[in-house]
Design an enzyme around this catalytic site. Structure first.
Site, short mmCIF file in Angstrom:
data_model
loop_
_atom_site.label_atom_id
_atom_site.label_comp_id
_atom_site.label_asym_id
_atom_site.label_seq_id
_atom_site.Cartn_x
_atom_site.Cartn_y
_atom_site.Cartn_z
N SER A 256 0.78 -1.23 0.00
CA SER A 256 0.00 0.00 0.00
C SER A 256 0.82 1.29 0.00
O SER A 256 0.25 2.38 -0.12
CB SER A 256 -0.96 0.02 1.20
OG SER A 256 -0.25 0.05 2.42
N LYS A 301 -5.92 4.65 8.39
CA LYS A 301 -4.80 5.41 7.82
C LYS A 301 -5.09 6.91 7.79
O LYS A 301 -4.19 7.72 8.00
CB LYS A 301 -4.47 4.89 6.42
CG LYS A 301 -3.87 3.49 6.45
CD LYS A 301 -3.51 2.98 5.07
CE LYS A 301 -2.85 1.62 5.18
NZ LYS A 301 -2.48 1.05 3.87
#
EC number: 3.4.21.53
Length: 363
Positions: A256, A301
């Site tokens: 990611s 996140k």
């Protein structure tokens, strides 16, 4: 004993019993929470995240932070009390254990898979960034892996460069599978290869593959699931770069961070400061063509980014609706589908033209 006292004592004992049960009962869930963020333009544990040798680099005043998610360990089983606490938390997410740790993979296999995905994301980020800047990046189809007890074991080796299959030149990994599965099970297939050691030396030096090749004959067998012809290899790509790039970031896995690595490399290799001094964070996978893909744990996140001080968060477009459902205060979500989208957004941020940034919208 008075009835009121007896009732109070019974209730207290029952509550204690329920709390004990909640602590002792294990549930098949794992918890995801905001993890650390790292500025790809800076240092981590005293070392530069991006090490570039053999090409001029430039300092940057802003932030391009990659973000992470902290998850409970593969060998840890949450108890009921922890699960309920996680469900009630605004920052955490409690998810089925198998969604993070599949039953068919061991702890070592999960760790190895995460490490492989992280390495692959770095490779894709390098290719996407350098090609965006106009550098020539070489590529070669190689044997990425050889299955145990397969016909190819001992004949082909990881790292061998595949030049041709049955005399047909190979341009990309998919062509290898097409040519092999086009045969009948039991047929022989001839691979023209440059052995791994020589191929790797040429790739690392940025040279063309040596002219000397070897022909390796491998008999196909029928795949157990659909009976197509296979030899037991996975084809991949190895790239050669015009200068050396090392990405140093321990204890991080998965793909990611690809987008933020690519942006960090572009920033370090160009004189202009991509962020204009702004604090930008983000996430997203990236392929060699610069396409940004979705990731897991986007809500955690965004919280991690906000807590670190980010003003803007580059969000893969496929994650936008989830991320926009609960945006941390003070953080602007910016929708991106490609590396060019991210660069365009950074240009607007740098110029102070933030009103028209492509926004993530809640469902």
């Amino acid at each position: 004993m008075p009835r009121r006292t007896a009732t109070l004592l019974t209730s207290t004992l029952l509550l204690i019993g329920l709390l004990c049960a909640a602590v002792l009962v294990r549930v098949p869930y794992a918890e995801m929470s905001p993890g650390p963020t790292v500025n790809t333009l800076g240092e981590h544990d005293g070392e530069p995240v991006l090490n570039i040798s053999g090409e001029e680099t430039f300092e940057s005043s802003g932030h391009l932070n990659m973000t992470t998610v902290r998850v409970t360990g593969v060998n840890y089983r949450m108890n009921l009390l922890e699960a309920v606490s996680g469900w009630l938390s605004d920052d955490s997410a409690v998810v089925p254990y198998e969604s993070i740790y599949p039953e068919d993979l061991s702890a070592d296999q999960v760790q190895e898979q995460n490490a492989e995905e992280f390495t692959a994301s770095q490779e894709s980020a390098k290719v996407a960034a350098l090609e965006e800047l106009g550098y020539d990046v070489g590529s070669q189809t190689i044997v990425a892996a050889v299955a145990e007890d397969s016909p190819a074991e001992g004949e082909l080796h990881a790292g061998d460069a595949i030049v041709a299959v049955d005399g047909e030149e190979i341009g990309e990994p998919g062509e290898v599978a097409d040519l092999v599965t086009g045969r009948e099970a039991g047929d022989d297939v001839v691979f023209t290869v440059v052995p791994a050691e020589q191929a790797q030396a040429a790739i690392e030096a940025g040279d063309e593959l040596p002219a000397e090749t070897e022909e390796v004959t491998v008999s196909t067998v029928a795949a157990p699931d659909d009976q197509r012809a296979i030899v037991g290899i996975t084809a991949g790509v190895s790239h050669s770069f015009p200068f050396e790039i090392e990405i140093e970031l321990a204890d991080v896995g998965g793909p990611s961070a690809g987008l933020m690595f690519a942006l960090g490399l572009i920033d370090r290799l160009t004189e202009d400061d991509l962020t204009g001094g702004a604090f930008v964070a983000g996430t997203g996978t990236i392929d060699t063509e610069g396409t940004v893909g979705p990731i897991g744990g986007v809500s955690q996140k965004t919280i991690a980014a906000r807590d670190a001080g980010a003003e803007f968060f580059l969000t893969p477009e496929e994650n936008c609706s989830v991320a926009a459902d609960d945006v941390p205060g003070g953080l602007t979500l910016v929708r991106v589908g490609t590396l060019d989208d991210a660069l365009d957004a950074l240009a607007d941020i740098r110029a102070g033209d933030t009103d028209d940034l492509p926004a993530c919208e809640a469902p």
